[in-house]
Design a protein around this motif. Structure first.
Motif, PDB file in Angstrom:
ATOM      1  N   SER A 150      -6.152   4.685  -8.484  1.00  0.00           N
ATOM      2  CA  SER A 150      -6.023   5.626  -7.377  1.00  0.00           C
ATOM      3  C   SER A 150      -5.383   6.931  -7.829  1.00  0.00           C
ATOM      4  CB  SER A 150      -5.196   5.014  -6.247  1.00  0.00           C
ATOM      5  OG  SER A 150      -5.735   3.780  -5.888  1.00  0.00           O
ATOM      6  N   SER A 151      -4.404   6.858  -8.739  1.00  0.00           N
ATOM      7  CA  SER A 151      -3.786   8.095  -9.222  1.00  0.00           C
ATOM      8  C   SER A 151      -4.800   8.943  -9.973  1.00  0.00           C
ATOM      9  CB  SER A 151      -2.624   7.815 -10.178  1.00  0.00           C
ATOM     10  OG  SER A 151      -1.829   6.814  -9.688  1.00  0.00           O
ATOM     11  N   HIS A 199     -13.203   4.527  -2.890  1.00  0.00           N
ATOM     12  CA  HIS A 199     -12.619   5.231  -4.031  1.00  0.00           C
ATOM     13  C   HIS A 199     -12.822   6.746  -3.915  1.00  0.00           C
ATOM     14  CE1 HIS A 199     -10.914   5.205  -8.067  1.00  0.00           C
ATOM     15  NE2 HIS A 199     -11.811   6.111  -8.411  1.00  0.00           N
ATOM     16  N   GLY A 218      -3.069   3.511  -2.845  1.00  0.00           N
ATOM     17  CA  GLY A 218      -4.072   2.629  -3.444  1.00  0.00           C
ATOM     18  C   GLY A 218      -3.586   1.192  -3.462  1.00  0.00           C
ATOM     19  N   THR A 225     -11.338  -0.868 -11.040  1.00  0.00           N
ATOM     20  CA  THR A 225     -11.298  -1.759  -9.872  1.00  0.00           C
ATOM     21  C   THR A 225     -12.553  -2.626  -9.805  1.00  0.00           C
ATOM     22  OG1 THR A 225     -12.206  -0.021  -8.457  1.00  0.00           O
ATOM     23  CG2 THR A 225      -9.829  -0.244  -8.497  1.00  0.00           C
ATOM     24  N   TRP A 281      -4.670  -0.888  -9.349  1.00  0.00           N
ATOM     25  CA  TRP A 281      -4.910  -0.053  -8.168  1.00  0.00           C
ATOM     26  C   TRP A 281      -4.091   1.217  -8.217  1.00  0.00           C
ATOM     27  CZ3 TRP A 281      -8.797  -0.497  -4.777  1.00  0.00           C
ATOM     28  CH2 TRP A 281      -9.543  -1.690  -4.839  1.00  0.00           C
ATOM     29  N   MET A 297     -10.224   8.408  -1.947  1.00  0.00           N
ATOM     30  CA  MET A 297      -8.901   8.556  -2.567  1.00  0.00           C
ATOM     31  C   MET A 297      -8.783   9.951  -3.181  1.00  0.00           C
ATOM     32  SD  MET A 297      -7.680   5.734  -1.684  1.00  0.00           S
ATOM     33  CE  MET A 297      -6.056   5.631  -2.435  1.00  0.00           C
ATOM     34  N   THR A 320      -0.706   8.987  -3.697  1.00  0.00           N
ATOM     35  CA  THR A 320      -2.049   8.399  -3.636  1.00  0.00           C
ATOM     36  C   THR A 320      -2.097   7.065  -4.367  1.00  0.00           C
ATOM     37  OG1 THR A 320      -2.935  10.637  -3.620  1.00  0.00           O
ATOM     38  CG2 THR A 320      -4.501   8.870  -4.005  1.00  0.00           C
ATOM     39  N   CYS A 331      -5.881  12.563  -1.823  1.00  0.00           N
ATOM     40  CA  CYS A 331      -4.929  13.239  -2.694  1.00  0.00           C
ATOM     41  C   CYS A 331      -5.086  14.761  -2.599  1.00  0.00           C
ATOM     42  CB  CYS A 331      -5.104  12.791  -4.128  1.00  0.00           C
ATOM     43  SG  CYS A 331      -3.841  13.433  -5.215  1.00  0.00           S
TER      44      CYS A 331
END
Lengths: 317, 284, 257
Positions: B187-188, B35, B70, B24, B183, B38, B66, B42
């Motif tokens: 995010s994952s 971040h 994101g 990102t 994203w 996140m 998640t 999760c």
């Protein structure tokens, strides 16, 4: 009931005044000069501990901390400011040469390291247990019921003094050079402005005022523990100046008051006793939303940076 | 030996968190403080699902959710203000970090939680199957990401956008679509990292803040935005944090990470990548 | 007045500037032309102290200023402009001017003690700035944000600012880029005016017509090397210049000049 509310309000405003001092300091280095300092809490913490260690009596049985000279408070406040400046100089000297992003991360990192040292080095600071029952200025002259207002008055005066100093710096040649660096560093170079020298001055001055704010924070809380100095303070003060208006000194004060009021007024919501613990979480969620909303709809803050006009001041020629 | 295993496990978790952060940073050019949250998000979604199902399906659903969050956060909060510059984006992400942390805290409270996972025996001293799984997952994710970025069409597009988004646009790359991928993946991966943190340790409200600090350290050490530099830096930081506690008290784990970056910055202001990436200088 | 001797700049293996020597005489307008990537801006950056030289020397008024930092070089009276003139966007035109005034070393403690908004010294600088702004035609803009100025006004402010600090030599990086013909003429007049007042210029530009029209002496660069130097007429007719830089299409332009 009325006196209860008034007391509560004066306590909130005292806290807001302390935030305002830090916000004014941060505004000089981050708003006027463009430093992305995510470690302003370092100065506050070092200032607070310096003040405490110099002014308290020596450590009693079961406690352990250095110094404990029992010096007068004004010496402690001055020393707090100087300690803040020294920390700023030590952090700034190697990092101010780096790119903005690196500076941001390193200042953030330093703040965490300082807090961990204060937490874990018991010989230095009495560790997590902290130091309690610290003295407050002029307390003996007043009855306990009026003292909170006296403390508030004292801090209002302090905010005013800091405001005047920062205001004068902002609109001086020095402040103008800082703004020039913020706006366009290569061009500022061609004007003969030396970046590292100006940045470090701004940073050290900010360190001084944020350091004294540490001492004021001790007056307010009468205790000192490392957990008072998390990076939340850094972010909260940043939020306050973003809300109030970056590079506007009145904005820094207004932002601090609004920020603290918004946070503390949530206490008035009565959502049942089981909810009390979660209130802190809800508070920061709401503050986060306020920050996002301000950045989206009013990115210049409530009071945008002022235009400096000379046309009225010297039209007579 | 145990320390080395711990070091590798810690490194794997840092790596999963930092790679997404770097993606990102590259794609949008700002430091996304949210971040770290996140990971927290999760971890807590998985915790919630874990009450109704076993950890594996819970984690898979949690990670996908998640990822979707994101993308949503990007669309709702970041994209509309992208033109206002890195500073506004940075502080919007601070605001979002507080919102996520606050909402999770309001729902779950300040209690420390743990996942319901079966107890297992150590395969070798200091290593449980979970830790092995974490290491394998980190390696697989890295390989997958490498393959994705270098071999697939969309991956190449993401790299093009990172290097020069204006040029990429004129070459007909749909930057909106690449952003969604960035994203989602970032995010994952953060989510995966968060679940793993919960598996080897506990789940609490501070985990996002603690982890973003380490991620920032790895990012600086790797040289801002260099994905491969960050991978190497994660390993260095993870190992030195866990090996360092052999010599220094364990509460200074984080301080070790920061001491490293401070030293590296003073010697090599461009981070580790400048050691092997000489071309970085040619551009200047 | 300004002399560059055997300047070299290597980026990795790329020779951005390779053994270039130029001379700028006092009160002259010297041009530096070349295609994109010829190394003109790199040479500029080295003279003004923005990037270090790999080898070679820069001499100004008999003093070796090689590799001195940019802020130091600019205080010697060498000012440069940038390809895209941004100014200090969130400052007013007057503030932009005052940044270049020489009184910036006024101490911090003096500033804290001073209650007046404008000190007598600053008063002087303000008057001076007003005069300069009036001369260049920005007299009514002193309170405007620089971010609100038009592109043409920004270009003009780019000249006005350094005049505050009594410069001796201007290094102009593509002053004619992105300027419409009407403004270009006033720019030419402005530069010539300043030259008649004794200022010296070194100008880098793509616009051949502009350079030919304004310069006394011209250097031509290609691929980091100096390939030709001479008076405008000589440059216009030199085969190697036409070949390497001007190409077929622009030849007519040059000849008609």
């Amino acid at each position: 009931m009325l006196t209860g509310t008034a007391l509560f309000l004066s306590s909130i405003l005292t806290l807001a005044a302390i935030y305002a001092v830090i916000a004014l300091a941060l505004n000089l280095e981050a708003g006027v000069d463009g430093l992305w300092d995510l470690g302003v809490v370092s100065f506050v913490a070092v200032g607070a501990y310096t003040y405490t260690m110099l002014t308290v009596s020596p450590a009693s049985a079961g406690q352990s901390y250095i110094m404990g000279f029992g010096l007068p408070m004004w010496v402690g406040v001055l020393a707090a400011g100087i300690a803040g400046s020294i920390v700023a100089f030590l952090i700034g000297k190697p990092t101010l040469k780096l790119k903005n992003e690196y500076f941001l991360i390193t200042t953030f990192a330093f703040a965490e390291v300082i807090r961990q040292i204060l937490t874990n080095e018991r010989w230095l600071s009495n560790g997590v247990a902290g130091v309690y029952n610290l003295a407050q200025p002029f307390k003996t002259y007043f009855t306990p019921s009026v003292y909170p207002y006296i403390l508030l008055l004292l801090l209002v005066i302090i905010v005013f003094i800091v405001y005047v100093v920062v205001h004068r710096l902002t609109y001086s040649t020095f402040g103008r050079s800082l703004k020039a660096l913020r706006e366009n560093e290569p061009l500022a170079l061609t004007a003969g402005i030396r970046p590292d020298r100006f940045h470090i001055r701004a940073f050290v001055i900010a360190g001084f005022f944020a350091g004294t704010a540490g001492a004021f924070y001790v007056w307010y809380s009468t205790v000192i523990t490392p957990s008072l100095f998390t990076s939340d303070i850094t972010f909260f003060v940043w939020m306050a100046i973003v809300i109030g208006g970056l590079a506007n000194n009145k904005g820094a004060i207004v932002g601090s008051v609004i920020f603290v009021l918004a946070g503390e007024s949530l206490r008035f919501l009565d959502l049942g006793s089981g909810f009390a613990v979660r209130m802190a979480s809800m508070k920061i969620a709401i503050l986060g939303l306020i920050l996002i909303a301000i950045l989206k709809w009013r990115p210049q803050g409530i009071l945008p940076e002022k235009k400096v006009k000379f046309s009225n001041s010297s039209k007579n020629s | 030996m145990e320390s080395i295993v711990y070091g590798i496990v810690t490194a794997s978790i840092i790596l999963l968190g930092s790679v997404g952060f770097s993606m990102t940073l590259n794609a949008e050019n700002f430091i996304n403080i949210a971040h770290g949250q996140m990971l927290l998000l999760c971890a807590y979604i998985t915790l919630f699902l874990n009450a109704y199902m076993s950890i594996v399906p819970a984690a898979i659903i949690g990670i996908l959710v998640t990822g979707v969050f994101g993308v949503l956060f990007y669309k709702v909060f970041y994209r509309p203000i992208k033109k206002r510059g890195a500073m506004v984006l940075l502080f919007t992400s601070v605001g979002l970090a507080y919102v996520i942390n606050g909402v999770v805290g309001t729902i779950f409270g300040t209690t420390t939680f743990a996942y319901k996972i079966p107890n297992v025996k150590e395969i070798i001293p200091g290593m449980t199957p979970y830790q092995l799984l974490i290491i394998i997952a980190a390696i697989c994710s890295t390989l997958f990401l490498h393959y994705f970025l270098t071999k697939t069409k969309i991956g190449k597009a993401i790299r093009a956008v990172s290097e020069n988004s204006d040029l990429a646009k004129t070459r007909g790359i749909d930057t909106k679509r690449t952003s969604n991928y960035v994203w989602f993946i970032a995010s994952s991966l953060a989510g995966l990292s968060g679940v793993f943190l919960g598996v080897i340790g506990s789940i609490h409200l501070e985990m996002g803040w603690n982890q973003i600090l380490i991620i920032l350290a790895a990012t600086v050490l790797g040289g801002l935005g260099s994905i491969y530099g960050v991978m190497a830096a994660s390993v260095v930081i993870g190992l030195s944090m866990e090996l360092g506690v052999l010599m220094i008290p364990s509460y200074y784990r984080l301080a070790i990470a920061f001491a490293i970056i401070i030293i590296v910055l003073l010697i090599k202001p461009d981070g580790l990548q400048s050691l092997w990436n000489k071309s970085g200088k040619r551009v200047a | 007045m300004l002399e560059v001797q055997n300047a070299k700049k290597y980026f990795g293996g790329v020779k951005a500037v390779d053994n270039v020597s130029i001379q700028v005489k006092k009160s002259s307008i010297t041009g530096l032309i070349g295609a994109n990537g010829a190394g003109k801006t790199t040479l500029f950056n080295m003279i003004s102290g923005f990037i270090p030289l790999t080898a070679g020397t820069v001499i100004y008024e008999g003093e070796d200023i090689t590799n001195q930092p940019a802020y130091k070089i600019s205080t010697k009276g060498i000012v440069r402009t940038f390809q895209t003139p941004l100014g200090f966007p969130r400052m007013t035109v007057m503030e932009n001017m005052l940044v270049f005034a020489k009184n910036r070393n006024a101490g911090i403690f003096t500033a804290i003690k001073t209650s007046k908004k404008v000190t007598p010294l600053e008063e002087e600088y303000i008057e001076r700035a007003r005069k300069i702004l009036k001369d260049v035609g920005l007299g009514n803009k002193e309170d405007a944000w620089v971010s609100d100025l038009s592109a043409g006004e920004l270009k003009i402010l780019e000249f006005a600012r350094p005049l505050m600090a009594d410069p001796h030599i201007f290094l102009l990086d593509e002053p004619a880029a992105g300027i419409n013909p009407a403004n270009l003429n006033s720019l030419v007049t402005l530069i010539k005016d300043l030259r008649n007042k004794g200022y010296t210029f070194l100008i880098v530009d793509h616009n051949l017509k502009f350079i030919m029209n304004i310069c006394d002496y011209i250097y031509v660069m290609a691929d980091g090397k100096l390939i030709f130097e001479g008076l405008p007429d000589e440059v216009a007719n030199a085969d190697c210049v036409i070949e390497s830089y001007i190409g077929k299409k622009k030849t007519e332009d040059t000849v008609s000049n």
